[in-house]
Write a protein that holds these residues in place. Structure first.
Motif, PDB file in Angstrom:
ATOM      1  N   ASN A 243       0.836  -1.280  -0.077  1.00  0.00           N
ATOM      2  CA  ASN A 243      -0.167   0.033   0.167  1.00  0.00           C
ATOM      3  C   ASN A 243       0.929   1.349  -0.047  1.00  0.00           C
ATOM      4  O   ASN A 243       0.597   2.176   0.780  1.00  0.00           O
ATOM      5  CB  ASN A 243      -0.968   0.092   1.302  1.00  0.00           C
ATOM      6  N   LYS A 244       2.101   1.050  -0.655  1.00  0.00           N
ATOM      7  CA  LYS A 244       2.720   2.245  -0.917  1.00  0.00           C
ATOM      8  C   LYS A 244       3.295   2.909   0.476  1.00  0.00           C
ATOM      9  O   LYS A 244       3.308   3.984   0.815  1.00  0.00           O
ATOM     10  CB  LYS A 244       2.229   3.443  -1.592  1.00  0.00           C
ATOM     11  N   GLN A 245       3.807   1.832   1.297  1.00  0.00           N
ATOM     12  CA  GLN A 245       4.466   2.106   2.549  1.00  0.00           C
ATOM     13  C   GLN A 245       5.712   1.062   2.597  1.00  0.00           C
ATOM     14  O   GLN A 245       5.504  -0.011   2.405  1.00  0.00           O
ATOM     15  CB  GLN A 245       3.640   1.888   3.756  1.00  0.00           C
ATOM     16  N   LEU A 246       6.785   1.700   2.949  1.00  0.00           N
ATOM     17  CA  LEU A 246       7.921   0.891   3.068  1.00  0.00           C
ATOM     18  C   LEU A 246       7.713   0.010   4.614  1.00  0.00           C
ATOM     19  O   LEU A 246       7.535   0.745   5.572  1.00  0.00           O
ATOM     20  CB  LEU A 246       9.242   1.687   3.421  1.00  0.00           C
ATOM     21  N   LEU A 247       7.790  -1.203   4.425  1.00  0.00           N
ATOM     22  CA  LEU A 247       7.575  -2.073   5.607  1.00  0.00           C
ATOM     23  C   LEU A 247       8.944  -2.347   6.206  1.00  0.00           C
ATOM     24  O   LEU A 247       8.834  -2.884   7.535  1.00  0.00           O
ATOM     25  CB  LEU A 247       6.690  -3.247   5.419  1.00  0.00           C
ATOM     26  N   GLY A 248       9.816  -2.703   5.456  1.00  0.00           N
ATOM     27  CA  GLY A 248      11.157  -3.144   6.143  1.00  0.00           C
ATOM     28  C   GLY A 248      12.111  -3.154   4.928  1.00  0.00           C
ATOM     29  O   GLY A 248      11.730  -3.498   3.768  1.00  0.00           O
ATOM     30  N   SER A 249      13.552  -2.952   5.155  1.00  0.00           N
ATOM     31  CA  SER A 249      14.685  -3.042   4.214  1.00  0.00           C
ATOM     32  C   SER A 249      15.513  -3.793   4.893  1.00  0.00           C
ATOM     33  O   SER A 249      15.947  -3.640   6.116  1.00  0.00           O
ATOM     34  CB  SER A 249      14.922  -1.923   3.548  1.00  0.00           C
ATOM     35  N   GLY A 250      16.311  -4.436   4.213  1.00  0.00           N
ATOM     36  CA  GLY A 250      17.579  -5.200   4.540  1.00  0.00           C
ATOM     37  C   GLY A 250      18.690  -4.345   3.714  1.00  0.00           C
ATOM     38  O   GLY A 250      18.762  -4.190   2.519  1.00  0.00           O
ATOM     39  N   THR A 251      19.771  -3.762   4.326  1.00  0.00           N
ATOM     40  CA  THR A 251      20.585  -2.661   3.698  1.00  0.00           C
ATOM     41  C   THR A 251      22.204  -3.337   4.023  1.00  0.00           C
ATOM     42  O   THR A 251      22.344  -3.558   5.165  1.00  0.00           O
ATOM     43  CB  THR A 251      20.454  -1.390   4.151  1.00  0.00           C
ATOM     44  N   GLY A 252      22.802  -3.324   3.021  1.00  0.00           N
ATOM     45  CA  GLY A 252      24.494  -3.362   3.050  1.00  0.00           C
ATOM     46  C   GLY A 252      24.765  -4.928   3.586  1.00  0.00           C
ATOM     47  O   GLY A 252      25.823  -4.877   4.114  1.00  0.00           O
ATOM     48  N   GLN A 253      23.933  -5.757   3.415  1.00  0.00           N
ATOM     49  CA  GLN A 253      24.574  -7.001   3.656  1.00  0.00           C
ATOM     50  C   GLN A 253      25.253  -8.007   2.632  1.00  0.00           C
ATOM     51  O   GLN A 253      25.225  -7.606   1.386  1.00  0.00           O
ATOM     52  CB  GLN A 253      23.037  -7.986   3.937  1.00  0.00           C
ATOM     53  N   THR A 254      26.117  -8.926   3.063  1.00  0.00           N
ATOM     54  CA  THR A 254      26.875  -9.531   2.079  1.00  0.00           C
ATOM     55  C   THR A 254      26.032 -10.674   1.552  1.00  0.00           C
ATOM     56  O   THR A 254      26.723 -11.285   0.524  1.00  0.00           O
ATOM     57  CB  THR A 254      28.312 -10.158   3.064  1.00  0.00           C
ATOM     58  N   SER A 255      25.033 -10.998   2.209  1.00  0.00           N
ATOM     59  CA  SER A 255      24.113 -12.155   1.759  1.00  0.00           C
ATOM     60  C   SER A 255      22.815 -11.479   1.440  1.00  0.00           C
ATOM     61  O   SER A 255      22.190 -10.940   2.314  1.00  0.00           O
ATOM     62  CB  SER A 255      24.161 -13.398   2.794  1.00  0.00           C
TER      63      SER A 255
END
Length: 316
Positions: A243-255
């Motif tokens: 619904n055009k809302q950021l729910l979560g992100s994974g950032t800068g991970q090696t995997s």
């Protein structure tokens, strides 16, 4: 073979000559005193920092303490991200360490701020706020309760500006119509890397459905929304949205699996329902594990560049 060797040597010499010219002009640019701004310090307090360029063509600083090296990195990330939503409905983004921790598009900027903050209210502390529409008094009434470093918007109502100025150190910026250069430059080793700026943002015409099920219009909108955020999130990255809302992100991970698990954990930590959500990845899936994990978490649609020799496993 001898002619090839001579040709290779000739091109090596001419290439080094081009690099020498580029470095010479770059050094001249760095020594330009007219467009030099001294910063409080660099990335860490023991490092000196300066900015070489013309900030007044990008924004007007109307309030707050002097800009720091890290402020400018965050502002650059914020402007590049919010410009992806320039033509969209009211959109509010909250960034921390150059990445979006909250972002939402709604019918009003006040609602967009509320849902952006709900995405990760903990990370929002001390972050950078940016919007694609004017900040109203109603919106400023909510914003003022959050501790943040910088706020950036195309305009503010008179009442909103007065309210936000009550904190003397709060940096308030008015974004101008800004056209970035066509290239990125960064220093490496004893020289510079230069590349074309990534000016491509995928839209409906760029999407290719490879599954038996086709996405609904709502799912397509969420996929494109998530993909815009993924473009401006540090790799490896996974972005989850609904619904055009950021729910979560994974950032800068090696995997990539770790990036997905981080994104799911973020959403669960703030009781954000992932059922029916969309997942964007900034690169292809080398194995089907991410799609399987996503499915188990309730994610229903996926967008990624493709290109792995094992794409079909993820599709299956």
């Amino acid at each position: 073979n001898e002619r090839k060797r001579f040709a290779k040597e000739a091109f090596r010499v001419s290439s080094e000559y081009d690099s020498a010219i580029f470095n010479c002009y770059s050094e001249g640019y760095l020594n330009d005193k007219e467009n030099l701004l001294s910063l409080r310090y660099g990335e860490n307090p023991h490092q000196k920092g300066t900015f070489h360029g013309n900030l007044s063509s990008v924004f007007d600083k109307v309030h707050g303490k002097d800009l720091s090296y890290n402020n400018l990195l965050d502002i650059d990330a914020a402007i590049n991200l919010i410009n992806e939503f320039k033509e969209d409905k009211p959109t509010f983004a909250i960034l921390k360490h150059n990445n979006a921790c909250g972002l939402s598009t709604r019918e009003s900027l006040t609602l967009a701020y509320k849902d952006a903050l709900a995405g990760d209210p903990i990370s929002a502390f001390g972050g950078v706020l940016c919007a694609n529409k004017e900040i109203s008094l109603e919106c400023a009434e909510l914003i003022k309760d959050l501790f943040f470093e910088v706020i950036l918007a195309p305009s503010y109502s008179k009442e909103a500006m007065a309210l936000l100025k009550q904190k003397k150190n709060r940096i308030i910026l008015i974004q101008k119509e800004f056209f970035p250069s066509n290239y990125n430059v960064r220093s490496v080793l004893n020289g510079l890397l230069k590349q074309d700026r990534d000016s491509v943002t995928e839209n409906l015409e760029d999407l290719n459905t490879v599954s038996k099920n086709s996405p609904t219009q709502k799912e397509v909108e969420d996929l494109i929304f998530a993909n815009k955020i993924a473009k401006h999130t540090k790799s490896n990255t996974i972005v989850l949205a609904k619904n055009k809302q950021l729910l979560g992100s994974g950032t800068g991970q090696t995997s990539r699996v770790d990036a997905l698990k981080q994104a799911i954990q973020k959403a669960n930590a703030f009781n954000l329902n992932l059922d029916g959500s969309a997942m964007a990845s900034d690169a292809f899936f080398p194995f089907p594990d991410c799609v399987e994990i996503a499915n188990n978490a309730g994610i229903q649609s996926v967008i990624h560049p493709g290109g792995s020799i094992k794409d079909q496993l993820s599709i299956d």
